[in-house]
Design a protein around this motif. Structure first.
Motif, PDB file in Angstrom:
ATOM      1  N   ASP A 116       0.727  -1.185  -0.246  1.00 61.35           N
ATOM      2  CA  ASP A 116       0.202  -0.204   0.020  1.00 61.35           C
ATOM      3  C   ASP A 116       1.224   1.736  -0.186  1.00 61.35           C
ATOM      4  O   ASP A 116       0.040   2.152  -0.553  1.00 61.35           O
ATOM      5  N   LYS A 207      -8.870   1.003   2.247  1.00 58.88           N
ATOM      6  CA  LYS A 207      -8.032   0.229   1.343  1.00 58.88           C
ATOM      7  C   LYS A 207      -8.250  -0.852   0.442  1.00 58.88           C
ATOM      8  O   LYS A 207      -7.751  -1.576  -0.618  1.00 58.88           O
ATOM      9  N   SER A 209     -11.438  -1.077  -1.653  1.00 60.51           N
ATOM     10  CA  SER A 209     -12.218   0.020  -2.464  1.00 60.51           C
ATOM     11  C   SER A 209     -10.802   0.230  -3.295  1.00 60.51           C
ATOM     12  O   SER A 209     -11.196   0.584  -4.327  1.00 60.51           O
ATOM     13  N   SER A 210      -9.598   0.577  -2.568  1.00 60.53           N
ATOM     14  CA  SER A 210      -8.683   1.234  -3.724  1.00 60.53           C
ATOM     15  C   SER A 210      -7.795  -0.150  -4.137  1.00 60.53           C
ATOM     16  O   SER A 210      -7.155  -0.142  -5.154  1.00 60.53           O
TER      17      SER A 210
END
Length: 262
Positions: A116, A207, A209-210
């Motif tokens: 991330d 996170k 949804s990313s």
């Protein structure tokens, strides 16, 4: 938890996962990839997960030492283990930070892509190795990296297999920050502290949804693995692995030859 190839240390609510094969710059095989997956899954009760490398390297990607005489089952297991590892990072409900302490090459560069956030030592280097060693970066390099840094730049990394400094990686958007080597872990801890002050529930929503583009690339990952598996023991794989082991430029044969050359 501590295994030969993976070390896990809890620092409060932060789980540090350390790749622990420094003699091969933390290159992973199938079993090592599965060890990292277990470490990520076992760290679900932490607030932040950090992945870093032991010694001078972050991660050199897939282990190439046996590729000059490959066992198809072992090579397939490495490909599948690589995808499982990257998926574990993406599907973990916790933010995962790459603390890039040294070279991130090949699958190691794709490991950075999957995380991330990424913070790099100023001595770290980045780059893909695929076509140079008889492979292709199908688990992030050719499909997700273009979303992160742009298509032309991603193809430059994936096709030309050049090395890039930490400063260049920062400029192109491959990492979030670059610090001096002695400041790497403390800086990562500072970023982790910022994350820990936020709502874990809504961080997880943000996170997951990313993962829109990651999820959209699933077919690309699977077809890429299938093509790599069909090329196991090909001339280019064997030559790439031998050249890597012998520290010489590879001598790949052209795909097509003229009648005069036959």
């Amino acid at each position: 938890m501590a295994e030969e190839d993976v070390l896990v240390e809890r620092r409060g609510q932060v789980a540090w996962i350390r790749l622990n094969r420094p003699e091969r710059f933390n290159a992973f095989d199938g079993p090592m990839a599965r060890s990292v997956v277990r470490a990520i899954e076992d760290s679900v009760d932490s607030g932040v997960i950090v992945i870093t490398g032991q010694g001078r390297g972050f991660c050199a990607g897939g282990y190439l030492a046996t590729m000059d005489d490959p066992d198809p089952r072992e090579v397939r297991a490495m490909y599948e283990g690589s995808l499982a590892l990257l998926d574990a990072i993406r599907t973990s409900p916790r933010p995962v930070i790459a603390a890039v302490n040294g070279a991130a090459a090949g699958g190691g560069n794709e490991l950075v892509i999957a995380c991330d956030l990424a913070i790099a030592s100023s001595k770290a280097t980045f780059g893909q190795t695929g076509p140079r060693v008889g492979s292709a970066p199908v688990l992030g390099g050719t499909n997700i990296m273009p979303i992160q840094i742009g298509e032309k730049r991603a193809k430059e990394l994936s096709f030309l297999c050049r090395r890039y400094t930490a400063a260049q990686a920062l400029e192109m958007g491959l990492v979030n920050a670059v610090v001096e080597p002695e400041e790497l872990e403390s800086t990562v801890e500072e970023w982790a502290a910022e994350l820990l002050a936020l709502s874990p529930r809504y961080l997880e929503i943000a996170k997951i949804s990313s993962n829109l583009w990651w999820n959209s690339a699933r077919d690309s990952f699977r077809s890429g693995i299938g093509m790599l598996a069909q090329a196991i023991a090909s001339h280019d794989m064997l030559e790439g692995a031998r050249a890597f082991a012998e520290k010489r430029p590879p001598r790949f044969a052209p795909l097509f030859t003229s009648p005069e050359e036959n």
